[in-house]
Design a protein around this motif. Structure first.
Motif, PDB file in Angstrom:
ATOM      1  N   GLY A   1       0.842  -1.180   0.000  1.00  0.00           N
ATOM      2  CA  GLY A   1       0.000   0.000   0.000  1.00  0.00           C
ATOM      3  C   GLY A   1       0.882   1.236   0.000  1.00  0.00           C
ATOM      4  N   VAL A   2       0.631   2.163   0.908  1.00  0.00           N
ATOM      5  CA  VAL A   2       1.425   3.394   0.973  1.00  0.00           C
ATOM      6  C   VAL A   2       2.547   3.211   2.002  1.00  0.00           C
ATOM      7  CG1 VAL A   2      -0.280   5.001   0.117  1.00  0.00           C
ATOM      8  CG2 VAL A   2      -0.384   4.329   2.501  1.00  0.00           C
ATOM      9  N   PHE A   3       3.779   3.332   1.526  1.00  0.00           N
ATOM     10  CA  PHE A   3       4.950   3.064   2.349  1.00  0.00           C
ATOM     11  C   PHE A   3       5.877   4.274   2.393  1.00  0.00           C
ATOM     12  CE2 PHE A   3       3.548  -1.142   2.573  1.00  0.00           C
ATOM     13  CZ  PHE A   3       4.376  -1.886   3.422  1.00  0.00           C
ATOM     14  N   GLU A   4       6.682   4.340   3.450  1.00  0.00           N
ATOM     15  CA  GLU A   4       7.665   5.405   3.621  1.00  0.00           C
ATOM     16  C   GLU A   4       8.887   5.105   2.755  1.00  0.00           C
ATOM     17  OE1 GLU A   4       8.553   5.425   7.761  1.00  0.00           O
ATOM     18  OE2 GLU A   4       6.680   6.367   8.347  1.00  0.00           O
ATOM     19  N   THR A   5       8.818   5.475   1.497  1.00  0.00           N
ATOM     20  CA  THR A   5       9.923   5.254   0.571  1.00  0.00           C
ATOM     21  C   THR A   5      10.214   6.557  -0.169  1.00  0.00           C
ATOM     22  OG1 THR A   5       8.526   4.669  -1.319  1.00  0.00           O
ATOM     23  CG2 THR A   5       9.108   2.896   0.223  1.00  0.00           C
ATOM     24  N   PRO A   6      11.363   6.644  -0.841  1.00  0.00           N
ATOM     25  CA  PRO A   6      11.666   7.851  -1.615  1.00  0.00           C
ATOM     26  C   PRO A   6      10.589   8.190  -2.642  1.00  0.00           C
ATOM     27  CG  PRO A   6      13.647   6.561  -1.343  1.00  0.00           C
ATOM     28  CD  PRO A   6      12.519   5.722  -0.795  1.00  0.00           C
ATOM     29  N   MET A   7       9.860   7.195  -3.132  1.00  0.00           N
ATOM     30  CA  MET A   7       8.792   7.472  -4.093  1.00  0.00           C
ATOM     31  C   MET A   7       7.712   8.371  -3.487  1.00  0.00           C
ATOM     32  SD  MET A   7       8.051   4.012  -6.247  1.00  0.00           S
ATOM     33  CE  MET A   7       9.240   3.359  -7.429  1.00  0.00           C
ATOM     34  N   MET A   8       7.518   8.243  -2.179  1.00  0.00           N
ATOM     35  CA  MET A   8       6.496   9.063  -1.522  1.00  0.00           C
ATOM     36  C   MET A   8       6.881  10.529  -1.517  1.00  0.00           C
ATOM     37  SD  MET A   8       3.799   7.437  -0.662  1.00  0.00           S
ATOM     38  CE  MET A   8       3.065   8.599   0.486  1.00  0.00           C
ATOM     39  N   SER A   9       8.172  10.808  -1.650  1.00  0.00           N
ATOM     40  CA  SER A   9       8.619  12.207  -1.667  1.00  0.00           C
ATOM     41  C   SER A   9       8.131  12.938  -2.907  1.00  0.00           C
ATOM     42  CB  SER A   9      10.147  12.277  -1.586  1.00  0.00           C
ATOM     43  OG  SER A   9      10.738  11.716  -2.746  1.00  0.00           O
ATOM     44  N   GLU A  10       7.699  12.182  -3.909  1.00  0.00           N
ATOM     45  CA  GLU A  10       7.182  12.783  -5.131  1.00  0.00           C
ATOM     46  C   GLU A  10       5.723  13.201  -4.982  1.00  0.00           C
ATOM     47  OE1 GLU A  10       7.911  10.225  -8.454  1.00  0.00           O
ATOM     48  OE2 GLU A  10       9.881   9.619  -7.710  1.00  0.00           O
TER      49      GLU A  10
ATOM     50  N   ILE B   1       0.175 -11.006  -2.409  1.00  0.00           N
ATOM     51  CA  ILE B   1      -0.210 -10.645  -1.048  1.00  0.00           C
ATOM     52  C   ILE B   1      -0.275  -9.129  -0.919  1.00  0.00           C
ATOM     53  CG2 ILE B   1       0.385 -10.783   1.405  1.00  0.00           C
ATOM     54  CD1 ILE B   1       1.920 -13.334   0.813  1.00  0.00           C
ATOM     55  N   ARG B   2      -1.454  -8.619  -0.566  1.00  0.00           N
ATOM     56  CA  ARG B   2      -1.578  -7.189  -0.274  1.00  0.00           C
ATOM     57  C   ARG B   2      -0.964  -6.910   1.095  1.00  0.00           C
ATOM     58  NH1 ARG B   2      -6.628  -4.317  -3.002  1.00  0.00           N
ATOM     59  NH2 ARG B   2      -5.916  -2.660  -1.609  1.00  0.00           N
ATOM     60  N   LEU B   3      -0.126  -5.896   1.133  1.00  0.00           N
ATOM     61  CA  LEU B   3       0.516  -5.480   2.382  1.00  0.00           C
ATOM     62  C   LEU B   3       0.181  -4.011   2.565  1.00  0.00           C
ATOM     63  CD1 LEU B   3       2.529  -6.448   4.625  1.00  0.00           C
ATOM     64  CD2 LEU B   3       4.351  -5.485   3.195  1.00  0.00           C
ATOM     65  N   ASP B   4      -0.996  -3.734   3.149  1.00  0.00           N
ATOM     66  CA  ASP B   4      -1.531  -2.374   3.032  1.00  0.00           C
ATOM     67  C   ASP B   4      -2.305  -1.863   4.234  1.00  0.00           C
ATOM     68  OD1 ASP B   4      -3.893  -3.824   2.914  1.00  0.00           O
ATOM     69  OD2 ASP B   4      -4.178  -3.543   0.768  1.00  0.00           O
ATOM     70  N   GLY B   5      -2.336  -2.616   5.348  1.00  0.00           N
ATOM     71  CA  GLY B   5      -3.081  -2.145   6.510  1.00  0.00           C
ATOM     72  C   GLY B   5      -4.583  -2.066   6.270  1.00  0.00           C
ATOM     73  N   GLY B   6      -5.053  -2.707   5.211  1.00  0.00           N
ATOM     74  CA  GLY B   6      -6.488  -2.716   4.913  1.00  0.00           C
ATOM     75  C   GLY B   6      -6.977  -1.558   4.064  1.00  0.00           C
ATOM     76  N   ILE B   7      -6.071  -0.745   3.525  1.00  0.00           N
ATOM     77  CA  ILE B   7      -6.498   0.419   2.740  1.00  0.00           C
ATOM     78  C   ILE B   7      -7.121  -0.028   1.422  1.00  0.00           C
ATOM     79  CG2 ILE B   7      -4.330   0.769   1.478  1.00  0.00           C
ATOM     80  CD1 ILE B   7      -4.716   3.770   1.865  1.00  0.00           C
ATOM     81  N   ARG B   8      -8.141   0.679   0.998  1.00  0.00           N
ATOM     82  CA  ARG B   8      -8.740   0.502  -0.310  1.00  0.00           C
ATOM     83  C   ARG B   8      -8.843   1.886  -0.928  1.00  0.00           C
ATOM     84  NH1 ARG B   8      -7.365  -3.654   1.070  1.00  0.00           N
ATOM     85  NH2 ARG B   8      -8.438  -5.668   1.034  1.00  0.00           N
TER      86      ARG B   8
ATOM     87  N   ARG C   1      -1.024   4.686   9.572  1.00  0.00           N
ATOM     88  CA  ARG C   1       0.259   5.300   9.231  1.00  0.00           C
ATOM     89  C   ARG C   1       0.736   4.699   7.918  1.00  0.00           C
ATOM     90  NH1 ARG C   1       3.784   1.197   9.900  1.00  0.00           N
ATOM     91  NH2 ARG C   1       3.509  -0.272  11.618  1.00  0.00           N
ATOM     92  N   LEU C   2       1.823   5.261   7.400  1.00  0.00           N
ATOM     93  CA  LEU C   2       2.462   4.669   6.234  1.00  0.00           C
ATOM     94  C   LEU C   2       3.212   3.402   6.644  1.00  0.00           C
ATOM     95  CD1 LEU C   2       3.989   7.859   4.534  1.00  0.00           C
ATOM     96  CD2 LEU C   2       1.758   6.806   4.121  1.00  0.00           C
ATOM     97  N   GLY C   3       3.322   2.470   5.723  1.00  0.00           N
ATOM     98  CA  GLY C   3       4.074   1.260   6.004  1.00  0.00           C
ATOM     99  C   GLY C   3       5.559   1.548   6.098  1.00  0.00           C
ATOM    100  N   LYS C   4       6.262   0.717   6.836  1.00  0.00           N
ATOM    101  CA  LYS C   4       7.709   0.859   6.984  1.00  0.00           C
ATOM    102  C   LYS C   4       8.401  -0.152   6.060  1.00  0.00           C
ATOM    103  CE  LYS C   4       7.195   2.337  11.775  1.00  0.00           C
ATOM    104  NZ  LYS C   4       7.354   3.759  11.414  1.00  0.00           N
ATOM    105  N   PRO C   5       9.465   0.270   5.392  1.00  0.00           N
ATOM    106  CA  PRO C   5      10.144  -0.634   4.462  1.00  0.00           C
ATOM    107  C   PRO C   5      10.509  -1.985   5.064  1.00  0.00           C
ATOM    108  CG  PRO C   5      10.948   1.583   4.137  1.00  0.00           C
ATOM    109  CD  PRO C   5      10.045   1.633   5.346  1.00  0.00           C
ATOM    110  N   ASP C   6      10.870  -2.018   6.344  1.00  0.00           N
ATOM    111  CA  ASP C   6      11.238  -3.299   6.949  1.00  0.00           C
ATOM    112  C   ASP C   6      10.042  -4.238   7.051  1.00  0.00           C
ATOM    113  OD1 ASP C   6      13.281  -5.026   8.286  1.00  0.00           O
ATOM    114  OD2 ASP C   6      11.850  -4.864   9.948  1.00  0.00           O
ATOM    115  N   GLU C   7       8.825  -3.692   7.056  1.00  0.00           N
ATOM    116  CA  GLU C   7       7.645  -4.555   7.076  1.00  0.00           C
ATOM    117  C   GLU C   7       7.480  -5.279   5.736  1.00  0.00           C
ATOM    118  OE1 GLU C   7       5.059  -2.070  10.405  1.00  0.00           O
ATOM    119  OE2 GLU C   7       5.016  -1.433   8.298  1.00  0.00           O
ATOM    120  N   PHE C   8       7.856  -4.630   4.660  1.00  0.00           N
ATOM    121  CA  PHE C   8       7.920  -5.290   3.357  1.00  0.00           C
ATOM    122  C   PHE C   8       9.002  -6.365   3.387  1.00  0.00           C
ATOM    123  CE2 PHE C   8       9.842  -5.886  -0.768  1.00  0.00           C
ATOM    124  CZ  PHE C   8       8.774  -5.946  -1.659  1.00  0.00           C
TER     125      PHE C   8
END
Length: 255
Positions: free
Chosen positions: A194-203, A246-253, A221-228
């Motif tokens: 889902g939405v993760f704390e990565t450099p892509m989010m800076s865009e 596998i969706r890894l997204d905290g349930g977001i739709r 919250r945003l996902g943490k890279p280590d959770e991936f």
């Protein structure tokens, strides 16, 4: 598939999901070849120590990725290349028709498809070819491939035609690839973050990022890279995980 004393190729390894995956696998006793176009991947490999090696390569290039796979096979010694975690990709946002009535740029669409979808196929085919030459381990496996999709493959938002299509393609390849490679004892899986704390989010503008985090049911919250990375490690070690996304997204739709 065990992690300890095995060698894995990780693309997009200079930062974000790929970087976190490299750190987790090395901590678990693996060797890793870090592949990226960003030269900061060299410093990251140095930080990880003798169990890591950097290789700068373009995932859309047959020649460059073949070189990266060959280096990973050599780095693995007798056990060769045991798996690949493919994290490299790009985010793109473009409406089909902008506010002035202009059509979207076709080259931009094609670039996203080439990197995210064709690049995934390129990495997968070359890594699989190398792993078919492995001697099966004690559980009969030769290797595992983990690709990165996205929740946008299922819940694409306005402006995500190219990105959603590219990631939907990654999802679509998972099952047929797993079925084909089963004869070689190679598993294929995909993770759809889902939405993760990565450099892509800076865009993405801060307000938009905050709104996305607030939209996650739990944890909010945003996902943490280590959770991936944690999920990637679990996929590697669980032989029954195959042919699935596998969706890894905290349930977001996404709306």
């Amino acid at each position: 598939m065990q992690v300890k004393d095995r060698t894995f190729l990780i693309t997009g390894a200079a930062s974000g999901l790929g970087s976190a995956t490299a750190e987790r696998l090395v901590a678990a006793g693996a060797s890793v070849v870090l592949c990226d176009l960003n030269d900061s991947v060299n410093a990251h490999a140095e930080r990880l120590g003798k169990c890591a090696k950097a290789c700068m390569a373009d995932i859309t290039s047959a020649e460059q990725m073949q070189r990266a796979v060959d280096e990973a096979v050599a780095f693995g010694g007798e056990s060769g290349l045991s798996g690949v975690v493919h994290c490299a990709g790009v985010v793109s946002v473009a409406k089909l028709v902008d506010r002035d009535g202009n059509a979207a740029d076709l080259e931009g669409y094609a670039r996203t498809i080439k990197i995210n979808l064709v690049g995934t196929f390129n990495v997968m085919r070359l890594a699989a070819a190398a792993m078919t030459r492995n001697t099966p381990n004690e559980s009969g496996e030769r290797g595992v491939i983990i690709n990165t999709a996205s929740v946008a493959a299922f819940d694409g938002q306005i402006g995500q035609c190219a990105y959603s299509a590219s990631k939907a393609g990654v999802v679509g390849m998972s099952l047929p690839a797993a079925r084909e490679l089963s004869r070689h004892a190679i598993r294929v899986m995909a993770i759809a973050p889902g939405v993760f704390e990565t450099p892509m989010m800076s865009e993405i503008p801060d307000e938009a990022a905050k709104a996305l985090a607030a939209a996650v049911p739990f944890p909010k919250r945003l996902g943490k890279p280590d959770e991936f990375a944690q999920l990637a490690e679990q996929i590697i070690t669980n032989p029954m995980l195959n042919g699935e996304v596998i969706r890894l997204d905290g349930g977001i739709r996404m709306q």
